[in-house]
Every structure is written in structure tokens, then in C-alpha cells.
Write a protein that holds these residues in place. Structure first.
Motif, PDB file in Angstrom:
ATOM      1  N   PHE A 181     -34.936   7.822 -79.331  1.00  0.00           N
ATOM      2  CA  PHE A 181     -34.815   7.704 -77.876  1.00  0.00           C
ATOM      3  C   PHE A 181     -33.727   6.691 -77.546  1.00  0.00           C
ATOM      4  CE2 PHE A 181     -39.189   9.381 -78.150  1.00  0.00           C
ATOM      5  CZ  PHE A 181     -38.977  10.534 -77.419  1.00  0.00           C
ATOM      6  N   CYS A 182     -32.924   7.019 -76.534  1.00  0.00           N
ATOM      7  CA  CYS A 182     -31.750   6.205 -76.224  1.00  0.00           C
ATOM      8  C   CYS A 182     -32.144   4.790 -75.797  1.00  0.00           C
ATOM      9  CB  CYS A 182     -30.909   6.868 -75.142  1.00  0.00           C
ATOM     10  SG  CYS A 182     -29.295   6.074 -74.962  1.00  0.00           S
ATOM     11  N   PHE A 183     -31.266   3.846 -76.092  1.00  0.00           N
ATOM     12  CA  PHE A 183     -31.519   2.430 -75.779  1.00  0.00           C
ATOM     13  C   PHE A 183     -31.611   2.160 -74.288  1.00  0.00           C
ATOM     14  CE2 PHE A 183     -26.961   2.948 -77.003  1.00  0.00           C
ATOM     15  CZ  PHE A 183     -26.390   2.816 -75.744  1.00  0.00           C
ATOM     16  N   CYS A 184     -31.134   3.099 -73.465  1.00  0.00           N
ATOM     17  CA  CYS A 184     -31.094   2.821 -72.026  1.00  0.00           C
ATOM     18  C   CYS A 184     -32.431   3.095 -71.344  1.00  0.00           C
ATOM     19  CB  CYS A 184     -29.986   3.624 -71.366  1.00  0.00           C
ATOM     20  SG  CYS A 184     -30.317   5.386 -71.357  1.00  0.00           S
ATOM     21  N   GLY A 185     -33.370   3.695 -72.097  1.00  0.00           N
ATOM     22  CA  GLY A 185     -34.689   3.934 -71.525  1.00  0.00           C
ATOM     23  C   GLY A 185     -34.785   5.189 -70.674  1.00  0.00           C
ATOM     24  N   SER A 186     -33.792   6.088 -70.787  1.00  0.00           N
ATOM     25  CA  SER A 186     -33.784   7.306 -69.975  1.00  0.00           C
ATOM     26  C   SER A 186     -34.861   8.289 -70.420  1.00  0.00           C
ATOM     27  CB  SER A 186     -32.420   8.003 -70.100  1.00  0.00           C
ATOM     28  OG  SER A 186     -32.226   8.423 -71.441  1.00  0.00           O
ATOM     29  N   GLY A 187     -35.350   8.125 -71.667  1.00  0.00           N
ATOM     30  CA  GLY A 187     -36.317   9.078 -72.211  1.00  0.00           C
ATOM     31  C   GLY A 187     -35.637  10.210 -72.955  1.00  0.00           C
ATOM     32  N   GLU A 192     -28.233  12.989 -76.801  1.00  0.00           N
ATOM     33  CA  GLU A 192     -28.118  13.693 -75.515  1.00  0.00           C
ATOM     34  C   GLU A 192     -27.874  12.730 -74.358  1.00  0.00           C
ATOM     35  OE1 GLU A 192     -30.739  15.343 -77.583  1.00  0.00           O
ATOM     36  OE2 GLU A 192     -28.927  16.526 -77.998  1.00  0.00           O
ATOM     37  N   CYS A 193     -27.796  11.445 -74.641  1.00  0.00           N
ATOM     38  CA  CYS A 193     -27.669  10.472 -73.550  1.00  0.00           C
ATOM     39  C   CYS A 193     -26.404   9.639 -73.723  1.00  0.00           C
ATOM     40  CB  CYS A 193     -28.931   9.615 -73.507  1.00  0.00           C
ATOM     41  SG  CYS A 193     -29.019   8.560 -72.056  1.00  0.00           S
ATOM     42  N   HIS A 194     -26.502   8.444 -74.285  1.00  0.00           N
ATOM     43  CA  HIS A 194     -25.331   7.563 -74.336  1.00  0.00           C
ATOM     44  C   HIS A 194     -24.261   8.011 -75.315  1.00  0.00           C
ATOM     45  CE1 HIS A 194     -26.711   4.763 -71.313  1.00  0.00           C
ATOM     46  NE2 HIS A 194     -25.475   4.243 -71.389  1.00  0.00           N
ATOM     47  N   ARG A 195     -24.599   8.875 -76.286  1.00  0.00           N
ATOM     48  CA  ARG A 195     -23.568   9.456 -77.145  1.00  0.00           C
ATOM     49  C   ARG A 195     -22.596  10.257 -76.265  1.00  0.00           C
ATOM     50  NH1 ARG A 195     -22.896  12.401 -81.801  1.00  0.00           N
ATOM     51  NH2 ARG A 195     -22.429  10.749 -83.261  1.00  0.00           N
TER      52      ARG A 195
HETATM   53 ZN   LIG Z   1     -28.783   6.419 -72.750  1.00  0.00          ZN
END
Ligand SMILES: [Zn+2]
Length: 208
Positions: A181-187, A192-195
Motif C-alpha cells: 500500500f502506498c506511503f501516502c495513505g490513499s489505500g 498504482e499510486c505514487h509510482r
Molecule cells: Zn500514493
């Protein structure tokens, strides 16, 4: 830190550099007039004052995640001894250095050579961030000055990349993987997120 020459990762980096010279440890004896990060003019001045010659090559560093070679100038005395006269922060007594005549130094900054010490692909993302930051910092005439000023969009991309880099590094140390799960807490998963955010920032770093 200054690495052990027998370290397998260090050997892999040396292979990538592919110099005909042997790596050696060189003592650091900083000259009073020498400035940190200014090895090229420092050694130029030393040659003016004391003779000898300026030798180019790579100084080798290692962290848990990355092995890194930094283009560097050292001083060669009349009797053939190499000395690093540029102060280091934090100070070290010696550096691991490999001479390399195949790279032509024309006054422009040369990016570090880096390898991933781990099997974690997130470290490759970290290396891509370093490359993008170098690209922005040394765009155009800025390659010839140690610290140039960034403006507008490029400053924004630079800051965002720096900030993601620092968070990503902690995330990797905490065991973060591509499908965690991404470090930003988006779930969402990192991939699929910060990458994705990172991919778009790196693309922008090529056009700003
Ligand atoms: Zn993220």
C-alpha cells in the motif's frame, strides 16, 4: 560510507565503470584553500602551487540501498602518489578511487553512476529520481556552475521529486515493495499510486 573493495556490489559497480586502472584507497588531506565539492578547481590550484598533475576518476560510495560512483579529481605528486585534497562532509580519512581517462571533463558536471544493491525495484525508482534531479540541476549553462537557481515549473518539479525521493527512501527502509500500500495513505498500491505520479514527474523533468 567508504566501502570495502571486496564487497560484491562494489565489484559490480567497478565492472560497470570499466576502467583499465585498479581501484585504490587514497588518503584525504584537505588543503586550507580547498572548498567542499569543488575538486576540479581545488586540484587545479594545487598543481599551480606545487606542480604535479590533476587526475580524473571516480570516488566510490555505498549505502545499504545504492552503490554510487562520483566523478572526482585528485592530485598526483611528482613521485606518483595520489592525494585527495578536497574536504569531505562528513570527514573521512581515505576514499576508494579509480582513475578513468575515458571520460572527458569539459567543465560540465558529470552525473554519478549508481547501482541498486537490492532486489527491490523501488530502489530503481530512487535512482531514477536522482537522475532526474541531476538533469534539472544541470540543465544548460547550469552544468558549469555548482549551484544554479531554479525557477517556476522546474523548481516545482524539482521540489516534488526531492520530496517523493525522501519519502520513498524511508518507505523502502520500512520494507515498502512495489505492491505494498502506498506511503501516502490513499489505500492504493504504490505501483498504482505514487509510482504513476513519479513517472509523470520524471517525464516533466525532461521537458521543463
Ligand atoms: Zn500514493
Amino acid at each position: 560510507m567508504v566501502p570495502d573493495l571486496n564487497d560484491a556490489k562494489v565489484q559490480r559497480l567497478l565492472k560497470k565503470i570499466n576502467s583499465k586502472y585498479e581501484p585504490i584507497y587514497i588518503p584525504v588531506v584537505a588543503e586550507s584553500y580547498a572548498l567542499p565539492n569543488e575538486c576540479y578547481p581545488n586540484v587545479e590550484k594545487k598543481v599551480e602551487l606545487d606542480g604535479g598533475s590533476r587526475i580524473f576518476g571516480w570516488q566510490i560510495w555505498r549505502t545499504t540501498l545504492i552503490c554510487e560512483a562520483e566523478f572526482h579529481a585528485v592530485w598526483k605528486s611528482h613521485d606518483g602518489k595520489l592525494l585527495d585534497i578536497t574536504p569531505k562532509s562528513p570527514p573521512v580519512e581515505s576514499i576508494l578511487f579509480i582513475q578513468d581517462d575515458s571520460v572527458t571533463y569539459n567543465g560540465a558536471q558529470i552525473d554519478n553512476i549508481r547501482i541498486n544493491n537490492t532486489n527491490n525495484p523501488l530502489v530503481n525508482d530512487l535512482i531514477d529520481i536522482h537522475k532526474a534531479l541531476f538533469r534539472i540541476r544541470n540543465k544548460g549553462h547550469r552544468a558549469f556552475i555548482y549551484k544554479g537557481t531554479l525557477n517556476g515549473e522546474e523548481a516545482k518539479v524539482y521540489r516534488n521529486l526531492e520530496s517523493i525521493g525522501s519519502i520513498l527512501q524511508s518507505y523502502i527502509y520500512q520494507g515498502g515493495q512495489i505492491d505494498s500500500f502506498c506511503f501516502c495513505g490513499s489505500g492504493f498500491r504504490y505501483a498504482e499510486c505514487h509510482r504513476r505520479e513519479l513517472d509523470s514527474l520524471i517525464l516533466r523533468s525532461k521537458s521543463v
